[in-house]
Design an enzyme around this catalytic site. Structure first.
Site, PDB file in Angstrom:
ATOM      1  NE  ARG A 238      -3.058  -0.027   3.429  1.00 54.34           N
ATOM      2  CZ  ARG A 238      -4.575   0.225   2.807  1.00 54.34           C
ATOM      3  NH1 ARG A 238      -5.180  -0.597   2.129  1.00 54.34           N
ATOM      4  NH2 ARG A 238      -5.011   2.013   2.808  1.00 54.34           N
TER       5      ARG A 238
ATOM      6  NE  ARG B 212       5.646   9.392  -4.458  1.00 57.06           N
ATOM      7  CZ  ARG B 212       4.867   9.346  -4.039  1.00 57.06           C
ATOM      8  NH1 ARG B 212       5.475  10.280  -2.814  1.00 57.06           N
ATOM      9  NH2 ARG B 212       3.239   8.860  -4.341  1.00 57.06           N
TER      10      ARG B 212
ATOM     11  NE  ARG C  75      -3.493  -5.237  16.474  1.00 53.30           N
ATOM     12  CZ  ARG C  75      -3.095  -5.905  17.193  1.00 53.30           C
ATOM     13  NH1 ARG C  75      -4.260  -6.936  18.067  1.00 53.30           N
ATOM     14  NH2 ARG C  75      -2.581  -5.396  18.645  1.00 53.30           N
TER      15      ARG C  75
ATOM     16  NE  ARG D  93      -3.393   5.240  11.758  1.00 53.08           N
ATOM     17  CZ  ARG D  93      -3.758   5.283  10.803  1.00 53.08           C
ATOM     18  NH1 ARG D  93      -2.368   5.405   9.158  1.00 53.08           N
ATOM     19  NH2 ARG D  93      -4.698   4.467  10.906  1.00 53.08           N
TER      20      ARG D  93
ATOM     21  CD  GLU E   9      -5.815   5.182  14.416  1.00 51.98           C
ATOM     22  OE1 GLU E   9      -5.028   4.635  14.080  1.00 51.98           O
ATOM     23  OE2 GLU E   9      -6.452   6.474  13.622  1.00 51.98           O
TER      24      GLU E   9
ATOM     25  CE1 TYR F 171      -6.124  -1.587   5.653  1.00 50.85           C
ATOM     26  CE2 TYR F 171      -4.304  -2.980   4.945  1.00 50.85           C
ATOM     27  CZ  TYR F 171      -4.845  -1.627   5.870  1.00 50.85           C
ATOM     28  OH  TYR F 171      -4.174  -1.108   6.599  1.00 50.85           O
TER      29      TYR F 171
ATOM     30  CG  ASP G  69      -8.359   2.555   1.146  1.00 49.21           C
ATOM     31  OD1 ASP G  69      -7.762   2.366   2.585  1.00 49.21           O
ATOM     32  OD2 ASP G  69      -7.266   2.870   0.908  1.00 49.21           O
TER      33      ASP G  69
HETATM   34  P1  FAD Z   1     -18.265   0.795   7.999  1.00 45.33           P
HETATM   35  O1  FAD Z   1     -17.310   2.187   7.633  1.00 45.33           O
HETATM   36  O2  FAD Z   1     -17.642  -0.277   9.166  1.00 45.33           O
HETATM   37  O3  FAD Z   1     -20.372   0.612   8.214  1.00 45.33           O
HETATM   38  C1  FAD Z   1     -20.388  -1.011   8.582  1.00 45.33           C
HETATM   39  C2  FAD Z   1     -22.143   0.183   9.225  1.00 45.33           C
HETATM   40  O4  FAD Z   1     -22.211  -1.598  10.370  1.00 45.33           O
HETATM   41  C3  FAD Z   1     -21.497   0.263  10.982  1.00 45.33           C
HETATM   42  O5  FAD Z   1     -21.819   1.518  11.172  1.00 45.33           O
HETATM   43  C4  FAD Z   1     -21.664   0.016  11.916  1.00 45.33           C
HETATM   44  O6  FAD Z   1     -22.157  -0.493  12.863  1.00 45.33           O
HETATM   45  C5  FAD Z   1     -23.266  -0.965  11.206  1.00 45.33           C
HETATM   46  N1  FAD Z   1     -23.849  -2.178  11.650  1.00 45.33           N
HETATM   47  C6  FAD Z   1     -22.533  -3.553  11.655  1.00 45.33           C
HETATM   48  N2  FAD Z   1     -23.330  -4.547  11.144  1.00 45.33           N
HETATM   49  C7  FAD Z   1     -24.595  -4.172  12.148  1.00 45.33           C
HETATM   50  C8  FAD Z   1     -25.173  -5.377  13.206  1.00 45.33           C
HETATM   51  N3  FAD Z   1     -25.532  -5.991  13.155  1.00 45.33           N
HETATM   52  N4  FAD Z   1     -26.863  -3.936  13.199  1.00 45.33           N
HETATM   53  C9  FAD Z   1     -26.866  -2.743  12.419  1.00 45.33           C
HETATM   54  N5  FAD Z   1     -25.889  -2.191  12.365  1.00 45.33           N
HETATM   55  C10 FAD Z   1     -24.879  -3.033  12.344  1.00 45.33           C
HETATM   56  N6  FAD Z   1     -10.123   4.588   4.240  1.00 45.33           N
HETATM   57  C11 FAD Z   1      -9.977   5.651   2.952  1.00 45.33           C
HETATM   58  O7  FAD Z   1     -10.278   6.211   2.049  1.00 45.33           O
HETATM   59  N7  FAD Z   1      -8.292   6.911   3.514  1.00 45.33           N
HETATM   60  C12 FAD Z   1      -8.232   6.508   4.565  1.00 45.33           C
HETATM   61  O8  FAD Z   1      -7.511   7.427   5.594  1.00 45.33           O
HETATM   62  C13 FAD Z   1      -8.711   5.678   5.707  1.00 45.33           C
HETATM   63  N8  FAD Z   1      -8.417   6.155   6.777  1.00 45.33           N
HETATM   64  C14 FAD Z   1      -8.514   4.395   8.107  1.00 45.33           C
HETATM   65  C15 FAD Z   1      -8.359   4.122   9.096  1.00 45.33           C
HETATM   66  C16 FAD Z   1      -9.303   3.605   9.931  1.00 45.33           C
HETATM   67  C17 FAD Z   1      -8.294   3.359  11.408  1.00 45.33           C
HETATM   68  C18 FAD Z   1      -9.587   2.623   9.405  1.00 45.33           C
HETATM   69  C19 FAD Z   1     -11.001   1.692  10.452  1.00 45.33           C
HETATM   70  C20 FAD Z   1     -10.778   2.583   8.271  1.00 45.33           C
HETATM   71  C21 FAD Z   1      -9.860   3.719   7.500  1.00 45.33           C
HETATM   72  N9  FAD Z   1     -10.615   3.529   5.983  1.00 45.33           N
HETATM   73  C22 FAD Z   1      -9.729   5.152   5.675  1.00 45.33           C
HETATM   74  C23 FAD Z   1     -11.391   2.612   5.468  1.00 45.33           C
HETATM   75  C24 FAD Z   1     -12.783   2.755   5.604  1.00 45.33           C
HETATM   76  O9  FAD Z   1     -12.842   3.123   6.541  1.00 45.33           O
HETATM   77  C25 FAD Z   1     -13.885   2.330   4.460  1.00 45.33           C
HETATM   78  O10 FAD Z   1     -13.547   1.822   3.483  1.00 45.33           O
HETATM   79  C26 FAD Z   1     -15.219   2.394   4.632  1.00 45.33           C
HETATM   80  O11 FAD Z   1     -15.150   3.699   6.266  1.00 45.33           O
HETATM   81  C27 FAD Z   1     -15.277   0.929   5.142  1.00 45.33           C
HETATM   82  O12 FAD Z   1     -17.494   1.654   5.215  1.00 45.33           O
HETATM   83  P2  FAD Z   1     -18.200   0.200   5.291  1.00 45.33           P
HETATM   84  O13 FAD Z   1     -19.770   1.187   4.649  1.00 45.33           O
HETATM   85  O14 FAD Z   1     -18.298  -1.151   4.567  1.00 45.33           O
HETATM   86  O15 FAD Z   1     -18.215  -0.303   6.855  1.00 45.33           O
HETATM   87  N1  UDP Z   2       3.111   0.882   7.696  1.00 45.67           N
HETATM   88  C1  UDP Z   2       4.324   0.876   8.988  1.00 45.67           C
HETATM   89  N2  UDP Z   2       5.368   2.066   8.609  1.00 45.67           N
HETATM   90  C2  UDP Z   2       4.452   2.831   8.711  1.00 45.67           C
HETATM   91  C3  UDP Z   2       3.354   3.211   7.950  1.00 45.67           C
HETATM   92  C4  UDP Z   2       2.488   2.165   7.638  1.00 45.67           C
HETATM   93  O1  UDP Z   2       5.281   0.188   8.777  1.00 45.67           O
HETATM   94  O2  UDP Z   2       4.451   4.478   9.196  1.00 45.67           O
HETATM   95  C5  UDP Z   2       2.666   0.065   7.334  1.00 45.67           C
HETATM   96  C6  UDP Z   2       1.737  -0.570   8.448  1.00 45.67           C
HETATM   97  O3  UDP Z   2       2.453  -2.520   8.718  1.00 45.67           O
HETATM   98  C7  UDP Z   2       0.701  -0.547   7.684  1.00 45.67           C
HETATM   99  C8  UDP Z   2       0.538  -1.061   6.819  1.00 45.67           C
HETATM  100  O4  UDP Z   2       1.532  -0.182   6.205  1.00 45.67           O
HETATM  101  O5  UDP Z   2      -0.295  -2.210   8.541  1.00 45.67           O
HETATM  102  C9  UDP Z   2      -0.359   0.247   5.467  1.00 45.67           C
HETATM  103  O6  UDP Z   2      -0.597   1.256   6.505  1.00 45.67           O
HETATM  104  P1  UDP Z   2      -1.500   1.953   5.868  1.00 45.67           P
HETATM  105  O7  UDP Z   2      -1.115   4.031   6.443  1.00 45.67           O
HETATM  106  O8  UDP Z   2      -1.869   2.458   4.800  1.00 45.67           O
HETATM  107  O9  UDP Z   2      -2.479   1.543   6.844  1.00 45.67           O
HETATM  108  P2  UDP Z   2      -4.952   2.344   7.222  1.00 45.67           P
HETATM  109  O10 UDP Z   2      -3.695   3.553   7.464  1.00 45.67           O
HETATM  110  O11 UDP Z   2      -5.160   1.322   6.393  1.00 45.67           O
HETATM  111  O12 UDP Z   2      -3.969   1.924   9.119  1.00 45.67           O
END
Ligand code: FAD
Ligand code: UDP
Length: 367
Positions: free
Chosen positions: A171, A175, A248, A279, A299, A346, A348
């Site tokens: 991911r 560069r 996780r 972070r 986090e 996984y 985005d």
């Molecule tokens: P979710 O947003 O998880 O929605 C699912 C919903 O279903 C939840 O609200 C949950 O409460 C509900 N639900 C589940 N089971 C039930 C049930 N039984 N009854 C009622 N409701 C229920 N993506 C990016 O593009 N850029 C980023 O920088 C980025 N950073 C991230 C950082 C973190 C820490 C995390 C965890 C994710 C990140 N993502 C990022 C990914 C992004 O959050 C997801 O791709 C996206 O939000 C997923 O949408 P979803 O609808 O699949 O799931």
């Molecule tokens: N990662 C790392 N060092 C960093 C940032 C990311 O080793 O400083 C690795 C780590 O394994 C992480 C993965 O790269 O789980 C993907 O990072 P990303 O920032 O895409 O993770 P997310 O925002 O989805 O948690």
């Protein structure tokens, strides 16, 4: 039937699907067990700052159609993610680029940096990387691996880097230019005014009910609609009959500080193994905020158990094989499974939106 679709989950998948269904004249009910809409992209306003309650969310995509789609609901700003890494009190730029190589080795040209990395990579002698550690060593060599990858990765996932799938580390860009942009995608930004604007616009006119858990009232809820869209955990949907998929989780510790600027950047990663968080986010910087106070979030990665939120699927061999069984089972039912939890991917944000649009197009264009 009262509704055409019952949509479980008000995250991006559920919201995009509901929007597209409503456009085709379908009546939808969206439920969520949480007390707010938006799933993991939800923001809470604190001190005039949009706080990303479930971790930093930066929208990025290469797909013009997806970019135009989200921009049709809300304008995006010009935020470019360029996190810093803190390893034992030294700061390095991410992703791995000429700034990082200069900070590590004082090399000034791409040729010098390539020579440095190639030498380290060759010393490892890895032909076919089989796990995250081998993949990282064969891409960037031992120095970067030890300082910027190993500690972060092992605390993030709670597993040894040798037990994790190689794709996770791909991911991150590598560069040989002085460019700290964390993503290679053409389009990137944060919705001006926060992600809730996007979700509220998608769900405008759609009936929603919060704090409703599908499993608490499954039969009654299902009897209200013709069809079901499910975006929760697929293993939970099928009563864990093939076993529990692993996830996780994270604990988010939010703090409001009486100062204007805490760390000068939206994201600083802590890449050593000793510091328990991965972070620190400083939310105002996602939107170039000038408020008097600031809000930061640490986090802390944790093991997932029943009472925690399942944030990251652990796509190793065992879990992927188990997921395939659930997916095959789901193909026998006339139910739409979508999103990060139901597809155990996984994903985005842009990928979840693309998946919801593809599924809704297939259904509604065929009608
Ligand atoms: P979710 O947003 O998880 O929605 C699912 C919903 O279903 C939840 O609200 C949950 O409460 C509900 N639900 C589940 N089971 C039930 C049930 N039984 N009854 C009622 N409701 C229920 N993506 C990016 O593009 N850029 C980023 O920088 C980025 N950073 C991230 C950082 C973190 C820490 C995390 C965890 C994710 C990140 N993502 C990022 C990914 C992004 O959050 C997801 O791709 C996206 O939000 C997923 O949408 P979803 O609808 O699949 O799931
Ligand atoms: N990662 C790392 N060092 C960093 C940032 C990311 O080793 O400083 C690795 C780590 O394994 C992480 C993965 O790269 O789980 C993907 O990072 P990303 O920032 O895409 O993770 P997310 O925002 O989805 O948690």
């Amino acid at each position: 039937m009262k509704y055409d679709y019952l949509i479980v989950g008000a995250g991006l998948f559920g919201s995009v699907f509901a929007h597209e269904a409503q456009k085709k004249g379908k009546k939808c009910l969206v439920i969520d067990r949480r007390s707010h809409l938006g799933g993991n992209v939800y923001c809470e306003e604190i001190e005039g700052i949009n706080v990303h309650k479930y971790g930093a969310h930066i929208f990025h995509t290469n797909d013009k159609e997806i970019w135009d789609y989200v921009n049709s609901f809300v304008a995006f700003n010009r935020y470019t993610n360029s996190p810093m890494a803190n390893y034992r009190d030294q700061l390095y730029n991410l992703p791995f680029n000429m700034n990082t190589f200069y900070q590590l080795w004082k090399v000034k040209t791409p040729a010098e940096a390539r020579a440095f990395i190639n030498k380290q990579v060759q010393q490892e002698g890895i032909k076919n990387p089989k796990n995250l550690e081998e993949q990282a060593l064969s891409l960037v060599g031992r120095d970067i691996y030890e300082k910027l990858i190993k500690g972060y990765t092992e605390k993030q996932w709670g597993r040894k880097a040798t037990e994790l799938p190689a794709f996770i580390i791909k991911r991150l860009p590598l560069r040989f230019t002085f460019d700290n942009n964390y993503f290679n995608d053409k389009y990137q930004g944060i919705p001006i005014g926060g992600y809730n604007k996007l979700i509220n616009a998608l769900l405008e006119g759609v009936e929603t009910r919060l704090e409703v858990d599908f499993f608490q009232d499954k039969t009654a809820l299902m009897s209200m609609a013709d069809k079901l869209v499910f975006t929760g955990k697929i293993d939970e949907f099928y009563d864990y009959r093939y076993g529990k998929l692993e996830y996780r989780s994270l604990d988010f510790k939010h703090q409001t500080l009486n100062m204007e600027n805490y760390q000068g950047n939206a994201v600083v990663n802590y890449t050593d193994a000793e510091i328990p968080y991965t972070r620190i986010l400083e939310h105002k910087h996602f939107e170039f905020g000038t408020q008097k106070k600031t809000v930061i979030t640490k986090e802390y990665p944790t093991e997932w158990s029943g009472n925690k939120e399942p944030y990251y699927p652990i796509n190793d061999k065992r879990n992927n094989e188990m997921y395939i069984k659930y997916r095959d089972l789901s193909l026998q039912d006339d139910i739409i499974f979508g999103g990060r939890l139901a597809e155990y991917k996984y994903y985005d944000m842009h990928q979840v939106i693309a998946s919801a649009l593809a599924k809704s197009k297939k259904i509604f264009n065929a009608q």
